[in-house]
Design a protein around this motif. Sequence first.
Motif, PDB file in Angstrom:
ATOM      1  N   SER A   1       0.860  -1.182   0.000  1.00  0.00           N
ATOM      2  CA  SER A   1       0.000   0.000   0.000  1.00  0.00           C
ATOM      3  C   SER A   1       0.896   1.231   0.000  1.00  0.00           C
ATOM      4  N   ASP A   2       0.305   2.386  -0.329  1.00  0.00           N
ATOM      5  CA  ASP A   2       1.134   3.591  -0.406  1.00  0.00           C
ATOM      6  C   ASP A   2       1.675   4.004   0.961  1.00  0.00           C
ATOM      7  N   GLU A   3       1.001   3.611   2.030  1.00  0.00           N
ATOM      8  CA  GLU A   3       1.482   3.841   3.388  1.00  0.00           C
ATOM      9  C   GLU A   3       1.507   2.502   4.108  1.00  0.00           C
ATOM     10  N   ALA A   4       2.472   1.684   3.735  1.00  0.00           N
ATOM     11  CA  ALA A   4       2.476   0.291   4.179  1.00  0.00           C
ATOM     12  C   ALA A   4       2.598   0.155   5.683  1.00  0.00           C
ATOM     13  N   ALA A   5       3.252   1.087   6.339  1.00  0.00           N
ATOM     14  CA  ALA A   5       3.461   0.989   7.780  1.00  0.00           C
ATOM     15  C   ALA A   5       2.260   1.468   8.581  1.00  0.00           C
ATOM     16  N   MET A   6       1.265   2.038   7.916  1.00  0.00           N
ATOM     17  CA  MET A   6       0.092   2.582   8.596  1.00  0.00           C
ATOM     18  C   MET A   6      -1.173   1.924   8.046  1.00  0.00           C
ATOM     19  N   GLU A   7      -2.258   2.032   8.807  1.00  0.00           N
ATOM     20  CA  GLU A   7      -3.550   1.557   8.329  1.00  0.00           C
ATOM     21  C   GLU A   7      -4.420   2.752   8.026  1.00  0.00           C
ATOM     22  N   ASP A   8      -4.962   2.788   6.821  1.00  0.00           N
ATOM     23  CA  ASP A   8      -5.820   3.876   6.377  1.00  0.00           C
ATOM     24  C   ASP A   8      -7.253   3.360   6.314  1.00  0.00           C
ATOM     25  N   PRO A   9      -8.123   3.794   7.217  1.00  0.00           N
ATOM     26  CA  PRO A   9      -9.494   3.262   7.239  1.00  0.00           C
ATOM     27  C   PRO A   9     -10.299   3.585   5.991  1.00  0.00           C
ATOM     28  N   SER A  10      -9.827   4.524   5.172  1.00  0.00           N
ATOM     29  CA  SER A  10     -10.552   4.863   3.943  1.00  0.00           C
ATOM     30  C   SER A  10     -10.219   3.921   2.793  1.00  0.00           C
ATOM     31  N   GLU A  11      -9.202   3.078   2.960  1.00  0.00           N
ATOM     32  CA  GLU A  11      -8.777   2.201   1.882  1.00  0.00           C
ATOM     33  C   GLU A  11      -9.266   0.774   2.112  1.00  0.00           C
ATOM     34  N   ALA A  12      -9.878   0.200   1.096  1.00  0.00           N
ATOM     35  CA  ALA A  12     -10.376  -1.176   1.186  1.00  0.00           C
ATOM     36  C   ALA A  12      -9.219  -2.153   1.312  1.00  0.00           C
ATOM     37  N   GLN A  13      -9.413  -3.178   2.142  1.00  0.00           N
ATOM     38  CA  GLN A  13      -8.388  -4.192   2.345  1.00  0.00           C
ATOM     39  C   GLN A  13      -8.776  -5.482   1.607  1.00  0.00           C
ATOM     40  N   VAL A  14      -7.774  -6.108   0.995  1.00  0.00           N
ATOM     41  CA  VAL A  14      -7.966  -7.322   0.205  1.00  0.00           C
ATOM     42  C   VAL A  14      -6.921  -8.344   0.630  1.00  0.00           C
ATOM     43  N   LEU A  15      -7.321  -9.609   0.732  1.00  0.00           N
ATOM     44  CA  LEU A  15      -6.430 -10.687   1.180  1.00  0.00           C
ATOM     45  C   LEU A  15      -6.298 -11.758   0.101  1.00  0.00           C
ATOM     46  N   PHE A  16      -5.048 -12.157  -0.152  1.00  0.00           N
ATOM     47  CA  PHE A  16      -4.774 -13.288  -1.045  1.00  0.00           C
ATOM     48  C   PHE A  16      -3.877 -14.269  -0.299  1.00  0.00           C
ATOM     49  N   MET A  17      -4.232 -15.549  -0.332  1.00  0.00           N
ATOM     50  CA  MET A  17      -3.401 -16.562   0.306  1.00  0.00           C
ATOM     51  C   MET A  17      -3.367 -17.813  -0.555  1.00  0.00           C
ATOM     52  N   ALA A  18      -2.313 -18.605  -0.354  1.00  0.00           N
ATOM     53  CA  ALA A  18      -2.088 -19.765  -1.215  1.00  0.00           C
ATOM     54  C   ALA A  18      -1.523 -20.923  -0.407  1.00  0.00           C
ATOM     55  N   ASN A  19      -1.485 -22.093  -1.073  1.00  0.00           N
ATOM     56  CA  ASN A  19      -0.808 -23.273  -0.538  1.00  0.00           C
ATOM     57  C   ASN A  19      -1.352 -23.705   0.816  1.00  0.00           C
ATOM     58  N   ILE A  20      -2.679 -23.699   0.943  1.00  0.00           N
ATOM     59  CA  ILE A  20      -3.303 -24.317   2.115  1.00  0.00           C
ATOM     60  C   ILE A  20      -3.079 -25.824   2.061  1.00  0.00           C
ATOM     61  N   HIS A  21      -3.166 -26.378   0.863  1.00  0.00           N
ATOM     62  CA  HIS A  21      -2.870 -27.799   0.652  1.00  0.00           C
ATOM     63  C   HIS A  21      -1.460 -27.919   0.092  1.00  0.00           C
TER      64      HIS A  21
END
Length: 636
Positions: A149-169
């Motif tokens: 994110s443009d401010e990776a060290a901070m959390e911006d409540p106005s910006e939507a958060q998205v999660l991607f994960m892999a290799n559960i199996h």
Amino acid sequence: MMILKHMTLYILWLLIPGCLFAEVNSLVRIYTDHDTPSLYRKMQVMGADIAAADISLGYIDVILESEQQKAFSKEGYQMELLIPDINTYAAQLRAGNYLSHFHSNDEILAQMQQTAQQFPDIVALYDIGDSYLKTIGRKGFDIWAMKISDEAAMEDPSEAQVLFMANIHAREIITPGIILRLMQLLTDGYQRDPYLTHLVDHREIWLIPTLNPDGYEYVFTGNPENRDFNNRSNPDPLWWRKNMGDNDGDTVFNPRRDGVDINRNFGFKWGIDDFGSSPKISDDTFRGVSPFSEVETQIIRDFVGMHRFIISTSLHSYSNLWLYPWGYSTTDQVPTSDLNAFVALAERCVAYNGYTAEPGSALYLVNGCSDDWLYGEHGIFAFTSEVGDPFIDGFFPDTTRIEPLIHENVGPCLFLIYAAGEEPIVTCETVSDTLAPFNSQMVRAKIEKPIVLTGPVDLDSTAVTLSYRHYDNNEFTRTSMKYDPLKMEFAAEISGIGAMGKTIYYYVEASDSKGRFGTSPIGAPAAVDSFFVQGIDRVEDDIKPASVELTNFPNPFNQQTTIRFALEKSSTIRLDIYNIRGQHVRNLAAQVYPLGTFSQKWDGRDDSGYWLDSGVYYCRLVSDDEVRVQKLLIIK
């Protein structure tokens, strides 16, 4: 080396007397005459390892021991051997150094660390917990999450958060590479590609390349010390699915008794029946002794609880499917408004990669899975991509297929990052190049609401604007666009064009009542549309026609366009592609052509072979006498 050469393997194996039921483990496709649920239940009762299924085509891919094969054969099922002996097959892959084409745990971490060091302003790397083996002091691994994110060290409540994960199996080894490619595109493209820059600046993107590093390591190393006395009847670790949990508590790993299917261990609808998961420790879908009994699912539970994700995607393999809740039931449905959003998002994803979009239960019943928990407990629009064609890829695709599989999933992931922001969708009518200067030029645009994920929001009709400038002016002039209810569009004029031989750059912006804005093109003003006012110094009765013509079709295009040019005489031709910033991205031709008409296909890649992102590009043809430019539009 292809995994699935169906008929060849099938015929050769049947030619050997008694081979169909030799004492081996085989990957078998069983056809069901469209009674897949019934067959699936039979397989679960016997504890078979199901690899993939397709209810519409009526088959299930499953790893079976010889006695299990005999049982299905006696019941009259049509069976096709995909891999007659999975251990021999695994040995061949290992001997051919096949796994070197994928990323080991160490390589994954090294790439993440290097990226965090290279892009400290937009990347933050977090150790979010220890794998099971690390918690008991048997090496193991940290589980890592990266935020972009443009401010990776901070959390911006106005910006939507998205999660991607892999290799559960563990054996789904194609999936971490998709996460790493997504990481690479977002970071390398920042401040270079307007669309990617927009995503990074206005979203918080979280990436977890492997949730099961212990199992993943077991797949890669094939460590014989982790076999049950290296018994031939045990599948090679290449086929391992679960984590490395010690189910029987004897401190010795035994693949016949140990390991939990992490994607059956989440808390929503955990263990509601024994079809969507298994209570038996020996089964490949063993759900654990309780919800969140495994450290890997505990890590995700706590991690998700600390964030406010809108969309998530879990990458699995294989079947060419794009799945959404519910997985636990074929009769229960999510609420209609959310179902409409799930379907709309999924259909846009599969429009890109050609997968099939459907509820998870259409594949087979699953309870305690991540998607159901993410949506059922947190309201997150959770998807699973089952990566890979069941007819040519399987778990271990040919090395020539790795790049296409990654590419066909990165595009939908980028779309989901975009969709999570719920920005107004702005579609601007293309303004064609004009042959003569005019005092003004009309620009028209339609504004649509996005796919609603967090609640409907009204468009602010007073905040639709057109911004434009001449090529030699860095300052944009902004003017309001008026709404025409009959045409259902907004319109405004670019005034004072005046000069001839000028390029006019413009973009349209719209906002909703929450202050979220969308532009056309996305990423404006770093990305802009344009039109050219061709200069005519004087009017002549007989204007000499151009000696070169340049066109392309289709335009816009998704995967390929054909560029055609016609020459009235022999000429040295150079044909190049430039991005909207004027940067050279691809050379298509540089040679002498005779008189005639010629064509050159372009697949949307740059000179390095990387797929370019959606946006405006320019094809520039230089002949001995003149220059021609054609605007191209890639839409993915």
